[in-house]
Design an enzyme around this catalytic site. Structure first.
Site, PDB file in Angstrom:
ATOM      1  N   ASN A   1       8.330  14.509  40.018  1.00 17.55           N
ATOM      2  CA  ASN A   1       9.250  13.512  39.478  1.00 17.55           C
ATOM      3  C   ASN A   1       8.402  12.566  38.620  1.00 17.55           C
ATOM      4  O   ASN A   1       7.658  11.741  39.148  1.00 17.55           O
ATOM      5  CB  ASN A   1       9.902  12.774  40.657  1.00 17.55           C
ATOM      6  CG  ASN A   1      10.862  11.689  40.197  1.00 17.55           C
ATOM      7  OD1 ASN A   1      11.023  11.440  39.000  1.00 17.55           O
ATOM      8  ND2 ASN A   1      11.497  11.032  41.148  1.00 17.55           N
TER       9      ASN A   1
ATOM     10  N   LYS B   1       5.326  11.459  40.922  1.00 21.75           N
ATOM     11  CA  LYS B   1       5.514  11.630  42.370  1.00 21.75           C
ATOM     12  C   LYS B   1       5.606  13.117  42.611  1.00 21.75           C
ATOM     13  O   LYS B   1       6.236  13.835  41.830  1.00 21.75           O
ATOM     14  CB  LYS B   1       6.838  10.997  42.810  1.00 21.75           C
ATOM     15  CG  LYS B   1       6.802   9.505  42.904  1.00 21.75           C
ATOM     16  CD  LYS B   1       8.047   8.996  43.634  1.00 21.75           C
ATOM     17  CE  LYS B   1       8.263   7.550  43.313  1.00 21.75           C
ATOM     18  NZ  LYS B   1       9.644   7.205  43.019  1.00 21.75           N
TER      19      LYS B   1
ATOM     20  N   ARG C   1      12.420  16.934  38.549  1.00 23.97           N
ATOM     21  CA  ARG C   1      13.600  16.075  38.502  1.00 23.97           C
ATOM     22  C   ARG C   1      13.781  15.634  37.051  1.00 23.97           C
ATOM     23  O   ARG C   1      12.855  15.119  36.431  1.00 23.97           O
ATOM     24  CB  ARG C   1      13.389  14.853  39.377  1.00 23.97           C
ATOM     25  CG  ARG C   1      14.568  13.924  39.281  1.00 23.97           C
ATOM     26  CD  ARG C   1      14.282  12.579  39.865  1.00 23.97           C
ATOM     27  NE  ARG C   1      15.463  11.745  39.735  1.00 23.97           N
ATOM     28  CZ  ARG C   1      15.432  10.443  39.637  1.00 23.97           C
ATOM     29  NH1 ARG C   1      14.275   9.812  39.651  1.00 23.97           N
ATOM     30  NH2 ARG C   1      16.530   9.751  39.522  1.00 23.97           N
TER      31      ARG C   1
ATOM     32  N   HIS D   1      22.306  10.057  40.447  1.00 25.49           N
ATOM     33  CA  HIS D   1      22.069  10.333  41.878  1.00 25.49           C
ATOM     34  C   HIS D   1      22.752  11.630  42.326  1.00 25.49           C
ATOM     35  O   HIS D   1      23.023  11.821  43.514  1.00 25.49           O
ATOM     36  CB  HIS D   1      22.640   9.218  42.789  1.00 25.49           C
ATOM     37  CG  HIS D   1      21.916   7.918  42.743  1.00 25.49           C
ATOM     38  ND1 HIS D   1      22.577   6.714  42.888  1.00 25.49           N
ATOM     39  CD2 HIS D   1      20.621   7.610  42.594  1.00 25.49           C
ATOM     40  CE1 HIS D   1      21.715   5.718  42.831  1.00 25.49           C
ATOM     41  NE2 HIS D   1      20.507   6.234  42.638  1.00 25.49           N
TER      42      HIS D   1
ATOM     43  N   HIS E   1      25.518   6.480  48.191  1.00 30.18           N
ATOM     44  CA  HIS E   1      24.057   6.448  48.084  1.00 30.18           C
ATOM     45  C   HIS E   1      23.659   4.998  47.844  1.00 30.18           C
ATOM     46  O   HIS E   1      23.878   4.456  46.761  1.00 30.18           O
ATOM     47  CB  HIS E   1      23.572   7.346  46.941  1.00 30.18           C
ATOM     48  CG  HIS E   1      22.083   7.301  46.763  1.00 30.18           C
ATOM     49  ND1 HIS E   1      21.251   8.318  47.160  1.00 30.18           N
ATOM     50  CD2 HIS E   1      21.273   6.337  46.283  1.00 30.18           C
ATOM     51  CE1 HIS E   1      19.996   7.978  46.917  1.00 30.18           C
ATOM     52  NE2 HIS E   1      19.991   6.773  46.382  1.00 30.18           N
TER      53      HIS E   1
ATOM     54  N   GLY F   1      20.558   2.710  47.828  1.00 33.61           N
ATOM     55  CA  GLY F   1      19.111   2.471  47.844  1.00 33.61           C
ATOM     56  C   GLY F   1      18.842   1.301  46.923  1.00 33.61           C
ATOM     57  O   GLY F   1      19.633   0.355  46.892  1.00 33.61           O
ATOM     58  N   ASN F   2      17.745   1.362  46.157  1.00 33.65           N
ATOM     59  CA  ASN F   2      17.561   0.320  45.145  1.00 33.65           C
ATOM     60  C   ASN F   2      18.672   0.411  44.109  1.00 33.65           C
ATOM     61  O   ASN F   2      19.233  -0.582  43.691  1.00 33.65           O
ATOM     62  CB  ASN F   2      16.193   0.458  44.491  1.00 33.65           C
ATOM     63  CG  ASN F   2      15.122  -0.137  45.374  1.00 33.65           C
ATOM     64  OD1 ASN F   2      15.286  -1.246  45.877  1.00 33.65           O
ATOM     65  ND2 ASN F   2      14.049   0.596  45.586  1.00 33.65           N
TER      66      ASN F   2
ATOM     67  N   ARG G   1      20.719  -4.648  39.611  1.00 38.19           N
ATOM     68  CA  ARG G   1      21.762  -4.392  38.607  1.00 38.19           C
ATOM     69  C   ARG G   1      23.080  -5.025  39.018  1.00 38.19           C
ATOM     70  O   ARG G   1      23.453  -5.007  40.193  1.00 38.19           O
ATOM     71  CB  ARG G   1      21.984  -2.888  38.420  1.00 38.19           C
ATOM     72  CG  ARG G   1      20.788  -2.156  37.863  1.00 38.19           C
ATOM     73  CD  ARG G   1      21.180  -0.726  37.485  1.00 38.19           C
ATOM     74  NE  ARG G   1      20.003   0.072  37.232  1.00 38.19           N
ATOM     75  CZ  ARG G   1      19.654   1.160  37.924  1.00 38.19           C
ATOM     76  NH1 ARG G   1      20.419   1.608  38.907  1.00 38.19           N
ATOM     77  NH2 ARG G   1      18.559   1.820  37.609  1.00 38.19           N
TER      78      ARG G   1
ATOM     79  N   ARG H   1      16.250  -5.843  52.940  1.00 36.60           N
ATOM     80  CA  ARG H   1      15.715  -6.429  54.182  1.00 36.60           C
ATOM     81  C   ARG H   1      15.409  -7.912  54.004  1.00 36.60           C
ATOM     82  O   ARG H   1      15.687  -8.728  54.885  1.00 36.60           O
ATOM     83  CB  ARG H   1      14.439  -5.693  54.621  1.00 36.60           C
ATOM     84  CG  ARG H   1      14.741  -4.432  55.383  1.00 36.60           C
ATOM     85  CD  ARG H   1      13.532  -3.558  55.497  1.00 36.60           C
ATOM     86  NE  ARG H   1      13.123  -3.083  54.172  1.00 36.60           N
ATOM     87  CZ  ARG H   1      12.296  -2.067  53.964  1.00 36.60           C
ATOM     88  NH1 ARG H   1      11.772  -1.447  54.982  1.00 36.60           N
ATOM     89  NH2 ARG H   1      11.991  -1.686  52.746  1.00 36.60           N
TER      90      ARG H   1
ATOM     91  N   GLY I   1      18.086   4.185  51.467  1.00 40.96           N
ATOM     92  CA  GLY I   1      17.401   3.220  52.332  1.00 40.96           C
ATOM     93  C   GLY I   1      18.350   2.248  53.013  1.00 40.96           C
ATOM     94  O   GLY I   1      18.219   1.968  54.215  1.00 40.96           O
TER      95      GLY I   1
ATOM     96  N   GLU J   1      21.238   4.349  55.170  1.00 40.15           N
ATOM     97  CA  GLU J   1      20.736   4.980  56.400  1.00 40.15           C
ATOM     98  C   GLU J   1      20.314   3.956  57.451  1.00 40.15           C
ATOM     99  O   GLU J   1      20.391   4.226  58.652  1.00 40.15           O
ATOM    100  CB  GLU J   1      19.516   5.859  56.074  1.00 40.15           C
ATOM    101  CG  GLU J   1      19.870   7.089  55.263  1.00 40.15           C
ATOM    102  CD  GLU J   1      18.648   7.758  54.637  1.00 40.15           C
ATOM    103  OE1 GLU J   1      17.556   7.701  55.232  1.00 40.15           O
ATOM    104  OE2 GLU J   1      18.793   8.331  53.544  1.00 40.15           O
TER     105      GLU J   1
ATOM    106  N   GLU K   1      16.198  14.305  48.179  1.00 39.09           N
ATOM    107  CA  GLU K   1      16.387  14.900  46.851  1.00 39.09           C
ATOM    108  C   GLU K   1      15.324  15.961  46.565  1.00 39.09           C
ATOM    109  O   GLU K   1      15.605  16.977  45.944  1.00 39.09           O
ATOM    110  CB  GLU K   1      16.346  13.795  45.783  1.00 39.09           C
ATOM    111  CG  GLU K   1      17.613  12.953  45.805  1.00 39.09           C
ATOM    112  CD  GLU K   1      17.442  11.579  45.184  1.00 39.09           C
ATOM    113  OE1 GLU K   1      16.840  10.708  45.832  1.00 39.09           O
ATOM    114  OE2 GLU K   1      17.904  11.388  44.053  1.00 39.09           O
TER     115      GLU K   1
END
Ligand code: ADP
Length: 404
Positions: free
Chosen positions: A7, A14, A90, A179, A207, A209-210, A240, A284, A330, A333, A385
């Site tokens: 990715n 990554k 990806r 996504h 989904h 996450g960030n 966003r 968090r 994140g 879940e 993913e």
């Protein structure tokens, strides 16, 4: 069969290295700060972590370093380079050309390049990774897995904006959705987990996450999704804004003496949880501030959950019946409080969380968090993913290698 999944970002690579079809992760890592004076490769294999610091000029050098560390006798996961069966990439934007993953050919590269102007931050680095891999391992089949592909099944009435139609014809302005690999993965895993054919199920997959997006999935196919022409549309995210009245853009530009580009940068990078709370884009940290009494953090949490609740309601109407609601990412879940707020007061329309199941701190992996009487089953399904990319890559590479 060993499959490398990569990715590539503008200054990072990554990677995960899989043994397939088992799906075992043999190694994983990330190379960051490509092009800077010192790049950092953080690598993990067989329970050992290694960090390498050295100058890496570009993605070709970067991928070369990744392959070298995979071949390392002590911290690697590969004896010979010929063991790499295929590489999966990806790719963010497949435009209207790709409704599924594809073997990479010259033609495919051309199309990814053409869609570069729709995803200027992503497709060009994704391509750099593809070109680097082709020059390093020319004999190895390569596969592109697109973030947009799963959403190519949206009907025109869901993907078109109510703009003059010629803008769609001229500029391909429409909802693409993102996504997709994650939504497809959790939809498939949910059906497997419930031991029901995916074709019989109506789902909404969240989904969170960030970046956050919600998808309506009918019979395993995406029929609507909250992200649009770009990932800016839809629900509130870390930085966003999600949906807003487009008239705010020129108004802000005028009042704050900004260019439209600067306003869009604010919507992308300084809004969402961060913008409302003023604390952080990280869920968090926002939760911590909220429990310390910070009212703007509390407001950010309330807006975040309310927008998702509304989106779920819209998709329940679009689907006509909701069998499964899936949380992943994140936040999806891990943040039981966020799930509880989203699903609050929905029992009469079929969604009822079980507080003990939802909050169980020891529970891990795929699980049901709704009550037994809830008409809609609410599931947590950890996304993966990379595993989905590895699965697609194996399938397409096997066909390519067998000449079919
Ligand atoms: P990305 O979209 O970059 O892959 P993730 O899916 O890892 O990101 O999601 C990151 C978000 O998940 C952050 O906002 C983070 O605070 C949130 N998150 C992770 N763990 C928890 C947790 N235990 N409780 C609440 N939020 C969490």
């Amino acid at each position: 069969m060993k499959i490398l999944v990569v990715n590539c970002g503008s200054s990072s690579i990554k990677y995960q290295f899989f043994e397939m079809p088992e799906g075992t992760v043999l190694a994983r890592g990330v190379l960051e700060r490509i092009g800077e004076a010192e790049s950092v490769l953080s690598h993990q294999a067989g329970g050992r972590r290694t960090a390498i610091r050295q100058a890496v000029q570009d993605h070709r050098e970067g991928l070369d370093l990744v392959v070298k560390i995979l071949l390392d006798e002590e911290v690697g996961a590969l004896r010979d380079i010929s063991e790499i069966f295929a590489i999966g990439h990806r790719v963010v934007h497949g435009g209207e050309k790709f409704s599924e993953s594809t073997l990479i050919t010259e033609e495919v590269i051309k199309v990814i390049r053409e869609y570069g102007h729709l995803a200027p931050l992503h497709n060009p680095p994704n391509l750099m990774g593809i070109e680097a891999a082709e020059s390093l391992l020319p004999e190895v089949p390569q596969v592109a897995v697109f973030d947009t592909a799963f959403h190519e099944t949206l009907p025109p009435y869901a993907y078109l904006y109510a703009l003059p139609y010629e803008f769609y014809e001229k500029h391909r302005i429409r909802r693409y959705g993102f996504h997709g690999t994650s939504h497809r993965y959790v939809a498939q895993k949910s059906a497997e987990f419930l031991e029901q054919p995916i074709t019989a199920l109506n789902m909404v997959t969240c989904h969170l996450g960030n970046g956050c997006s919600i998808t309506a999935v009918r019979g395993g196919k995406s029929v609507d999704t909250s992200m649009g022409f770009t990932p800016l549309e839809g629900v509130v995210m870390g930085t966003r804004s999600g949906d807003l009245d487009p008239a705010i853009l020129p108004f802000l530009a005028q009042e704050e003496n900004l260019s439209i580009k600067e306003v869009v940068a604010i919507l992308n990078k300084k809004s969402g949880l961060l913008g409302i709370s003023g604390v952080s884009n990280d869920m968090r940290e926002v939760q911590e501030a909220a429990s310390d009494g910070n009212w703007r953090a509390q407001l950010a949490l309330a807006i975040f959950a309310y927008r998702i609740k509304k989106n779920i309601g819209a998709y329940m109407a679009a689907l006509g019946r909701l069998d499964v609601l899936v949380f992943t990412g994140g936040i999806g879940e891990n943040a039981s409080g966020v799930r509880a707020t989203i699903c609050s007061d929905m029992a009469e329309i079929g969604i009822e969380l079980d507080a003990a199941r939802n909050e169980d701190p020891k529970a891990k992996g795929k699980r049901i968090v709704s009550t037994d009487r809830s008409r809609t089953k609410v599931l947590i399904v950890p996304t993966d993913e990379e595993a989905m990319i590895a699965t697609d890559t194996l399938e397409l590479a096997e066909k390519a290698r067998s000449g079919g």
